[in-house]
Design an enzyme around this catalytic site. Sequence first.
Site, short mmCIF file in Angstrom:
data_model
loop_
_atom_site.label_atom_id
_atom_site.label_comp_id
_atom_site.label_asym_id
_atom_site.label_seq_id
_atom_site.Cartn_x
_atom_site.Cartn_y
_atom_site.Cartn_z
N PHE A 95 -5.56 -7.08 -40.06
CA PHE A 95 -5.08 -6.98 -38.68
C PHE A 95 -5.31 -5.53 -38.21
CE2 PHE A 95 -2.30 -9.51 -35.81
CZ PHE A 95 -2.15 -8.59 -34.78
N PHE A 130 2.54 -7.72 -42.85
CA PHE A 130 3.67 -8.50 -43.36
C PHE A 130 3.39 -9.03 -44.77
CE2 PHE A 130 7.66 -10.53 -42.53
CZ PHE A 130 7.65 -11.68 -43.31
N ALA A 153 -1.91 -1.14 -40.13
CA ALA A 153 -1.66 -0.50 -38.82
C ALA A 153 -0.87 -1.48 -37.97
CB ALA A 153 -2.99 -0.15 -38.15
N ILE A 155 0.78 -1.89 -34.43
CA ILE A 155 0.70 -1.25 -33.11
C ILE A 155 1.54 -2.06 -32.13
CG2 ILE A 155 -0.83 -0.53 -31.23
CD1 ILE A 155 -3.05 -0.30 -33.38
N THR A 159 6.23 -7.36 -27.15
CA THR A 159 7.50 -7.96 -27.60
C THR A 159 8.08 -7.14 -28.75
OG1 THR A 159 6.52 -9.32 -29.37
CG2 THR A 159 6.45 -10.22 -27.11
N HIS A 161 8.12 -8.03 -31.68
CA HIS A 161 7.47 -8.42 -32.94
C HIS A 161 7.09 -7.20 -33.76
CE1 HIS A 161 4.18 -10.52 -35.34
NE2 HIS A 161 5.31 -11.14 -35.63
N PHE A 186 3.08 4.17 -49.20
CA PHE A 186 3.15 3.60 -47.85
C PHE A 186 2.11 4.27 -46.96
CE2 PHE A 186 5.08 0.98 -44.79
CZ PHE A 186 5.29 1.68 -43.62
N ARG A 200 -4.76 9.00 -36.16
CA ARG A 200 -4.28 9.08 -37.55
C ARG A 200 -5.19 8.36 -38.52
NH1 ARG A 200 -0.89 9.79 -33.83
NH2 ARG A 200 0.96 11.13 -34.09
N1 LIG Z 1 1.06 -7.34 -34.96
C1 LIG Z 1 0.59 -6.91 -36.17
C2 LIG Z 1 0.55 -7.75 -37.27
N2 LIG Z 1 0.98 -9.01 -37.18
C3 LIG Z 1 0.69 -10.03 -38.19
C4 LIG Z 1 1.65 -9.93 -39.38
O1 LIG Z 1 1.38 -8.81 -40.19
C5 LIG Z 1 1.48 -11.17 -40.26
O2 LIG Z 1 0.18 -11.23 -40.76
C6 LIG Z 1 1.79 -12.43 -39.51
O3 LIG Z 1 3.06 -12.31 -38.91
C7 LIG Z 1 1.77 -13.66 -40.43
O4 LIG Z 1 2.67 -13.51 -41.47
N3 LIG Z 1 0.08 -7.29 -38.46
C8 LIG Z 1 -0.35 -6.00 -38.59
O5 LIG Z 1 -0.79 -5.59 -39.66
N4 LIG Z 1 -0.30 -5.16 -37.51
C9 LIG Z 1 0.15 -5.58 -36.30
O6 LIG Z 1 0.16 -4.78 -35.34
C1 LIG Z 2 2.99 -5.45 -33.86
C2 LIG Z 2 2.76 -6.77 -33.28
O1 LIG Z 2 3.15 -7.77 -33.79
C3 LIG Z 2 2.12 -6.79 -31.94
O2 LIG Z 2 0.80 -6.38 -32.06
C4 LIG Z 2 2.19 -8.18 -31.32
O3 LIG Z 2 1.97 -7.97 -29.95
P1 LIG Z 2 3.00 -8.65 -28.92
O4 LIG Z 2 4.35 -8.01 -29.17
O5 LIG Z 2 2.47 -8.31 -27.55
O6 LIG Z 2 3.00 -10.14 -29.20
#
Ligand SMILES: Nc1c(NC[C@H](O)[C@H](O)[C@H](O)CO)[nH]c(=O)[nH]c1=O
Ligand SMILES: CC(=O)[C@@H](O)COP(=O)(O)O
Length: 228
Positions: A95, A130, A153, A155, A159, A161, A186, A200
Amino acid sequence: MASFVSTDCFLPALKSQLGFLNHDAQDHSSGSISVSRLHKAPKSPFLLSSRALDVKPQVQSTGRSSFSQTAAVKHLTGSVTRTEGLRFAVVVARFNEIITRPLLEGALGTFKNYSVQDEDIDVVWVPGCFEIGAVATRLGKSGKYHAIICIGAVIRGDTTHYDAVANSAASGVLSAGLNSGVPCIFGVLTCEDMDQAINRAGGKSGNKGAEAALTAIEMASLFEHHLK
Ligand SMILES: Nc1c(NC[C@H](O)[C@H](O)[C@H](O)CO)[nH]c(=O)[nH]c1=O
Ligand SMILES: CC(=O)[C@@H](O)COP(=O)(O)O
């Protein structure tokens, strides 16, 4: 027996305050740790109460602080120049690959610069941050690696999330290290926007992947050469 490392570097004000009274100056009323009790207590200025700091300093006859470093103190530090035989795993999230790939390249470049052999590095790709914790735990428990770098990363979007993913990634990496006993580093960016991430991942703020690799080398050496 180890004694306290010198306060010269970070507590000059406190050091100038401290005298070393004879034992009859102990302050039993407030229960505070008076300066004279430092002769018996662990020699840490952090144990000083504020009252102890009111004590009038006396210049010690030796002119030396009792917080002086002694030859008996043993300092254990991992060496970034002792990489022979050290094996590493890199867990990297796909991701935001536009960011995580330069982070990975920074890490691999650092390993190369510090003479870690390609044959001693395994790179494991996961969908997102995750998923890093579970994979890092499995790799740590395999017994094959001296340290594990976790690269990703996160970002922020529209939301909350972001918070779930970022917090899960951090706790996942921490748990992997604690549960496996293998240093898990980390190397996950948690950024408000893409610009922060780019800066970065080889931009003006450096490459956090490269930094994570150097940390991994030091920790692998510390565990392998000093903590076995
Ligand atoms: N939004 C980002 C994610 N989202 C995906 C989660 O990490 C995970 O793969 C999913 O929720 C399924 O379990 N992952 C990142 O690495 N960076 C993001 O910004
Ligand atoms: C870090 C995230 O999960 C993010 O990229 C998801 O984007 P959104 O909050 O607009 O669904």
